[in-house]
Design a protein around this motif. Sequence first.
Motif, PDB file in Angstrom:
ATOM      1  N   GLY A 192       0.801  -1.219   0.000  1.00 24.55           N
ATOM      2  CA  GLY A 192       0.000   0.000   0.000  1.00 24.55           C
ATOM      3  C   GLY A 192       0.832   1.266   0.000  1.00 24.55           C
ATOM      4  O   GLY A 192       0.298   2.370  -0.027  1.00 24.55           O
ATOM      5  N   VAL A 193       2.160   1.126   0.017  1.00 23.28           N
ATOM      6  CA  VAL A 193       3.087   2.254   0.004  1.00 23.28           C
ATOM      7  C   VAL A 193       3.407   2.613  -1.445  1.00 23.28           C
ATOM      8  O   VAL A 193       3.456   1.744  -2.312  1.00 23.28           O
ATOM      9  CB  VAL A 193       4.377   1.879   0.774  1.00 23.28           C
ATOM     10  N   PHE A 194       3.624   3.875  -1.714  1.00 23.50           N
ATOM     11  CA  PHE A 194       4.008   4.335  -3.047  1.00 23.50           C
ATOM     12  C   PHE A 194       5.531   4.460  -3.095  1.00 23.50           C
ATOM     13  O   PHE A 194       6.134   4.998  -2.160  1.00 23.50           O
ATOM     14  CB  PHE A 194       3.353   5.680  -3.360  1.00 23.50           C
ATOM     15  N   ASN A 195       6.133   3.959  -4.182  1.00 26.70           N
ATOM     16  CA  ASN A 195       7.594   3.985  -4.327  1.00 26.70           C
ATOM     17  C   ASN A 195       7.983   4.428  -5.727  1.00 26.70           C
ATOM     18  O   ASN A 195       7.204   4.274  -6.677  1.00 26.70           O
ATOM     19  CB  ASN A 195       8.173   2.584  -4.091  1.00 26.70           C
ATOM     20  N   LEU A 196       9.219   4.915  -5.833  1.00 27.58           N
ATOM     21  CA  LEU A 196       9.775   5.233  -7.142  1.00 27.58           C
ATOM     22  C   LEU A 196       9.968   3.946  -7.935  1.00 27.58           C
ATOM     23  O   LEU A 196      10.332   2.916  -7.377  1.00 27.58           O
ATOM     24  CB  LEU A 196      11.121   5.929  -7.009  1.00 27.58           C
ATOM     25  N   CYS A 197       9.723   4.035  -9.227  1.00 30.98           N
ATOM     26  CA  CYS A 197       9.929   2.908 -10.129  1.00 30.98           C
ATOM     27  C   CYS A 197      10.033   3.478 -11.534  1.00 30.98           C
ATOM     28  O   CYS A 197       9.959   4.684 -11.740  1.00 30.98           O
ATOM     29  CB  CYS A 197       8.794   1.896 -10.028  1.00 30.98           C
ATOM     30  N   SER A 198      10.185   2.594 -12.497  1.00 28.96           N
ATOM     31  CA  SER A 198      10.184   3.046 -13.890  1.00 28.96           C
ATOM     32  C   SER A 198       9.119   2.278 -14.655  1.00 28.96           C
ATOM     33  O   SER A 198       8.768   1.149 -14.298  1.00 28.96           O
ATOM     34  CB  SER A 198      11.558   2.839 -14.532  1.00 28.96           C
ATOM     35  N   VAL A 199       8.591   2.910 -15.682  1.00 30.19           N
ATOM     36  CA  VAL A 199       7.605   2.254 -16.538  1.00 30.19           C
ATOM     37  C   VAL A 199       8.360   1.524 -17.638  1.00 30.19           C
ATOM     38  O   VAL A 199       9.138   2.129 -18.369  1.00 30.19           O
ATOM     39  CB  VAL A 199       6.628   3.283 -17.145  1.00 30.19           C
ATOM     40  N   SER A 200       8.145   0.219 -17.717  1.00 27.22           N
ATOM     41  CA  SER A 200       8.784  -0.586 -18.768  1.00 27.22           C
ATOM     42  C   SER A 200       8.023  -0.463 -20.076  1.00 27.22           C
ATOM     43  O   SER A 200       8.611  -0.287 -21.125  1.00 27.22           O
ATOM     44  CB  SER A 200       8.869  -2.048 -18.354  1.00 27.22           C
TER      45      SER A 200
END
Length: 129
Positions: free
Chosen positions: A10-18
């Motif tokens: 339920g936490v929001f984190n940095l990521c990248s869109v593949s």
Amino acid sequence: AVVARDDKTGVFNLCSVSKKLSGARNYLIQWSDGSLEVQNYAYLFGSHTKRHEARPDDHVLAVPRSGSDTTTYLPGKIKSVDKDGLLYIRFCDKTKLSRVDPMHTFWTSKEYYNSVVSYWKRMQLGEEA
């Protein structure tokens, strides 16, 4: 980079869109550990997210602590805006942080905030959504 909800916590984190997937506005995202997950656009925030002027009682996603962990975002409520335009935010985990740059936050509606906080609480208690 974007900020996305990790459905396991339920936490929001940095990521990248593949890549964008065909169909219902879903995206394949890659977390910092290299794992992949499908996420709906409703739980993605980034440079294309509409900006709002920050006001007291607004709801936002923001980094709940200063220092080294700047990849995790939580829902919070703006308690006040100081004379420099910086925010004082109370987060869903009851932590508070002052002097937050509004450019490092994402505005959400009250309804969205309530929904993601409810989901976050269920995940923190180890229950299935």
